[in-house]
Scaffold this active site. Structure first.
Site, PDB file in Angstrom:
ATOM      1  N   ARG A   1       0.468  -0.919   0.297  1.00  0.00           N
ATOM      2  CA  ARG A   1       0.275  -0.384   0.187  1.00  0.00           C
ATOM      3  C   ARG A   1       1.084   1.210   0.020  1.00  0.00           C
ATOM      4  O   ARG A   1       0.348   2.066  -0.062  1.00  0.00           O
ATOM      5  CB  ARG A   1      -1.209  -0.201   1.506  1.00  0.00           C
TER       6      ARG A   1
ATOM      7  N   ASP B   1      -6.277  17.480 -15.698  1.00  0.00           N
ATOM      8  CA  ASP B   1      -7.110  15.883 -15.908  1.00  0.00           C
ATOM      9  C   ASP B   1      -7.223  16.242 -17.515  1.00  0.00           C
ATOM     10  O   ASP B   1      -7.680  16.812 -18.121  1.00  0.00           O
ATOM     11  CB  ASP B   1      -9.046  16.419 -15.645  1.00  0.00           C
TER      12      ASP B   1
HETATM   13  C1  LIG Z   1     -12.912   7.696 -17.166  1.00  0.00           C
HETATM   14  C2  LIG Z   1     -12.460   9.559 -16.350  1.00  0.00           C
HETATM   15  C3  LIG Z   1     -12.255   9.590 -15.043  1.00  0.00           C
HETATM   16  C4  LIG Z   1     -12.132   8.792 -13.349  1.00  0.00           C
HETATM   17  O1  LIG Z   1     -11.899   7.665 -13.951  1.00  0.00           O
HETATM   18  P1  LIG Z   1     -11.788   6.048 -13.315  1.00  0.00           P
HETATM   19  O2  LIG Z   1     -10.395   5.247 -13.539  1.00  0.00           O
HETATM   20  O3  LIG Z   1     -13.415   5.636 -13.880  1.00  0.00           O
HETATM   21  O4  LIG Z   1     -12.015   6.625 -11.710  1.00  0.00           O
HETATM   22  C5  LIG Z   1     -12.047  11.219 -14.672  1.00  0.00           C
HETATM   23  N1  LIG Z   1     -11.924  11.904 -15.556  1.00  0.00           N
HETATM   24  C6  LIG Z   1     -12.658  11.805 -16.735  1.00  0.00           C
HETATM   25  C7  LIG Z   1     -11.986  12.866 -18.046  1.00  0.00           C
HETATM   26  C8  LIG Z   1     -12.867  10.848 -17.536  1.00  0.00           C
HETATM   27  O5  LIG Z   1     -12.446  10.003 -18.746  1.00  0.00           O
END
Ligand SMILES: *Cc1c(COP(=O)(O)O)cnc(C)c1O
Length: 388
Positions: free
Chosen positions: A53, A178
């Site tokens: 972890r 993101d």
């Molecule tokens: C899929 C996605 C997430 C979340 O990711 P997971 O792996 O499903 O938890 C976050 N941001 C974007 C832009 C995504 O496409």
């Protein structure tokens, strides 16, 4: 070294000797050489592994790899993209802090802020981050962290990373991007001034629709230490087998992104000229509202397309039931092409007014364009559109 080479030849102390492909360290715990070694590891006096972890060699190799691709110092792999986002929010914000977030965002990111962070006293507001005037006026309040998604999900609006990074720096706020939709091949936010990049590695980085995982990449060592502690306490770490699969996927990332982009560009043009389509949003089309910004900030326009069908919900239902190659499924970034309906699927949880305001109408369709032959994909959409 070009990033296409770095996908294959990233560096890590683990790669200096031994097998060309690293083994999967499928172990929860690690043997200490002796008492002193164990004590030194716990005191942070020596690098090594204690418990999976906290750190695992296979997972650490993936962290080294993606940190280099994004131009960061360090990275932390997580159990999912959402675990990465949660770790950033809970690790860097505390009660009384305020977060600004793009309104065109992965729906669970908004849900996490609305439904859970608010319980911890961390407040948030949502803005159209592609409109720099809205970003500036949001900065009239005290802000701890700005979270943007660009291109935004599912409308593909583009936010100006460099300009927002300058605003954040002036105000002492952290900028988190993101970068899931672009991957580091197309866009590197840290080079544009962002502090942190997150990904759902579930998507393009892994690329084969067989892993759920996330990553946080940071430039600053102190931020890394804080986030490592958070991740260790909350426990949302990636497992070694998933890390192995993602490392395997990344070797073809540059190659895959090229084909995703090539295919998506041709499909976007096909859709834009189709009589049953109202409009198409794709950052590689001159009709995209931030086409020039996309050209500056991204090396290519990516594999996601959204478009509005004439005929609303009924037309959308017909189309989604009629494609044969485009698989009716959510998620994105895999080698196979997918089709979905945001208003009733990925963004169904969004309040209706916000959904309409951000352009997620009942006729909106999102495509994740795969790496198949583009003529086959166009023929599939063509026959499906005839049934609408
Ligand atoms: C899929 C996605 C997430 C979340 O990711 P997971 O792996 O499903 O938890 C976050 N941001 C974007 C832009 C995504 O496409």
């Amino acid at each position: 070294m070009d990033i296409k080479t770095a996908c294959i030849h990233y560096s890590s102390p683990q790669l200096n000797e031994g097998p060309v492909v690293s083994p999967i360290y499928q172990t929860s715990t690690f043997r200490f050489r002796d008492f002193q070694h164990g004590a030194d590891l716990f005191a942070g006096k020596t690098h090594g592994y204690i418990y999976s972890r906290m750190l695992n060699p296979t997972v650490e190799l993936l962290e080294d790899c993606i940190a280099q691709l994004e131009g960061g110092t360090k990275a932390l792999a997580t159990a999912s993209g959402m675990a990465a986002i949660q770790t950033v929010f809970t690790g860097l914000c505390s009660s009384g802090d305020h977060i600004i977030c793009s309104e065109s965002v992965y729906a669970p990111t908004a849900g996490l802020l609305h439904n859970y962070l608010s319980h911890l006293g961390i407040t948030s507001s949502f803005i159209d981050s592609s409109d720099i005037e809205q970003v500036k006026s949001a900065f009239q309040a005290d802000i701890k962290l700005v979270f943007i998604e660009t291109p935004g999900n599912p409308t593909l609006v583009i936010s100006d990373i460099a300009q927002i990074a300058r605003l954040c720096r002036d105000r002492g706020a952290l900028l988190v991007v993101d970068n899931t939709f672009s991957s580091p091949i197309l866009q590197r936010p840290l080079e544009l001034g962002a502090d942190i990049v997150i990904h759902s590695v579930t998507k393009f980085l892994n690329g084969h629709a067989d892993v759920v995982g996330g990553i946080i990449v940071v430039r600053d060592e102190n931020l890394y230490q804080r986030l490592r502690k958070t991740l260790n306490f909350f426990g949302g770490v990636m497992a070694p087998f998933e890390a192995f699969l993602v490392l395997r996927g990344i070797k073809t990332l540059a190659l895959r992104m090229e084909r995703h982009c090539e295919n998506a560009q041709k499909i976007a043009q096909f859709l834009e000229n189709h009589p049953k389509v109202n409009w198409v949003r794709y950052p590689g089309l001159p009709s995209h509202p931030q086409y020039q910004l996309a050209k500056r900030q991204m090396s290519r326009a990516g594999g996601l397309i959204s478009f509005e069908l004439k005929g609303g919900l009924a037309a959308a239902q017909r189309l989604l039931n009629a494609t044969r190659l485009f698989i009716l499924a959510v998620s994105l970034g895999g080698v196979e092409s997918l089709i979905q309906h945001p208003a009733s699927m990925t963004h169904a949880s969004m309040p209706v007014e916000l959904r309409i305001r951000t352009g997620i109408t009942d006729g909106l369709i999102r495509l994740s364009v795969g790496i198949e032959d583009v003529n086959d994909l166009i023929a599939d959409l063509d026959q499906a559109l005839q049934k609408v």
